[in-house]
Design a protein around this motif. Structure first.
Motif, PDB file in Angstrom:
ATOM      1  N   GLU A   1       0.848  -1.207   0.000  1.00  0.00           N
ATOM      2  CA  GLU A   1       0.000   0.000   0.000  1.00  0.00           C
ATOM      3  C   GLU A   1       0.879   1.251   0.000  1.00  0.00           C
ATOM      4  O   GLU A   1       0.593   2.228  -0.675  1.00  0.00           O
ATOM      5  N   GLU A   2       1.959   1.199   0.798  1.00  0.00           N
ATOM      6  CA  GLU A   2       2.857   2.346   0.858  1.00  0.00           C
ATOM      7  C   GLU A   2       3.527   2.571  -0.499  1.00  0.00           C
ATOM      8  O   GLU A   2       3.729   3.709  -0.934  1.00  0.00           O
TER       9      GLU A   2
ATOM     10  N   GLU B   1       0.916   4.135  -2.783  1.00  0.00           N
ATOM     11  CA  GLU B   1       0.490   5.505  -2.473  1.00  0.00           C
ATOM     12  C   GLU B   1       1.248   6.549  -3.320  1.00  0.00           C
ATOM     13  O   GLU B   1       0.623   7.454  -3.877  1.00  0.00           O
TER      14      GLU B   1
ATOM     15  N   LYS C   1      -0.168   6.393  -6.714  1.00  0.00           N
ATOM     16  CA  LYS C   1      -1.508   6.953  -6.786  1.00  0.00           C
ATOM     17  C   LYS C   1      -1.416   8.481  -6.809  1.00  0.00           C
ATOM     18  O   LYS C   1      -2.160   9.155  -7.507  1.00  0.00           O
ATOM     19  N   GLN C   2      -0.496   8.992  -6.042  1.00  0.00           N
ATOM     20  CA  GLN C   2      -0.339  10.452  -6.007  1.00  0.00           C
ATOM     21  C   GLN C   2       0.143  10.953  -7.355  1.00  0.00           C
ATOM     22  O   GLN C   2      -0.265  11.999  -7.835  1.00  0.00           O
TER      23      GLN C   2
END
Length: 162
Positions: free
Chosen positions: A148-149, A152, A155-156
């Protein structure tokens, strides 16, 4: 205390009494045996002609005489008893009863040499299995967090490029 001579005398008297009792018992048993043997003897009939001679009465079982006088002495034919029912009952009694319960094959199979060790360690292994499952679940969660990290920043970047 009795003297050795008196003890020997008592023993001799006892022996004589015992001999007398045995003698009486033998005579009684012989008398009974004679009574038992008398009925076993064959019965003789006196001759009807008046001669006073005794002879053995003949009974024919398998022989069929031609003479009328001898035919009277023939034994009647006896039919053998039916043994079908007796044999049938015996066969039914010998038949094995069907087993209604299912047989557990694990109980019939021979056990491995280390079965008792496994049995004794089973409780400890249950505790370890629980700990192992918890640890595996924790590791999976950590990996998912790590993914997930990593996702992220991607995704940003995607949201920035839009």
């Amino acid at each position: 205390m009795a003297t050795p001579i008196s003890i020997v005398g008592l023993l001799e008297e006892d022996a004589l009494r015992r001999k007398e009792r045995l003698k009486v018992l033998r005579e009684k048993s012989r008398h009974k045996n004679k009574e038992d043997e008398e009925p076993k003897k064959k019965h003789f009939k006196e001759d009807k002609r008046g001669g006073g001679e005794k002879h053995l009465e003949l009974k024919f079982q398998n022989y069929v005489p031609e003479d009328e006088e001898l035919k009277k002495r023939k034994r009647p034919q006896v039919k053998p008893a039916s043994v079908k029912e007796k044999v049938k009952d015996q066969l039914e009694a010998a038949m094995p009863q069907p087993i209604t319960e299912e047989v557990d094959l694990a109980n019939l199979a021979p056990r491995k040499p280390d079965w008792d060790l496994k049995r004794d360690l089973a409780k400890k292994m249950e505790k370890l299995e629980k700990r192992t499952q918890r640890t595996i679940a924790e590791l999976i969660r950590e990996r998912l967090r790590g993914q997930e990290e990593d996702l992220e920043p991607a995704k940003q970047e995607e949201s920035d490029s839009d």
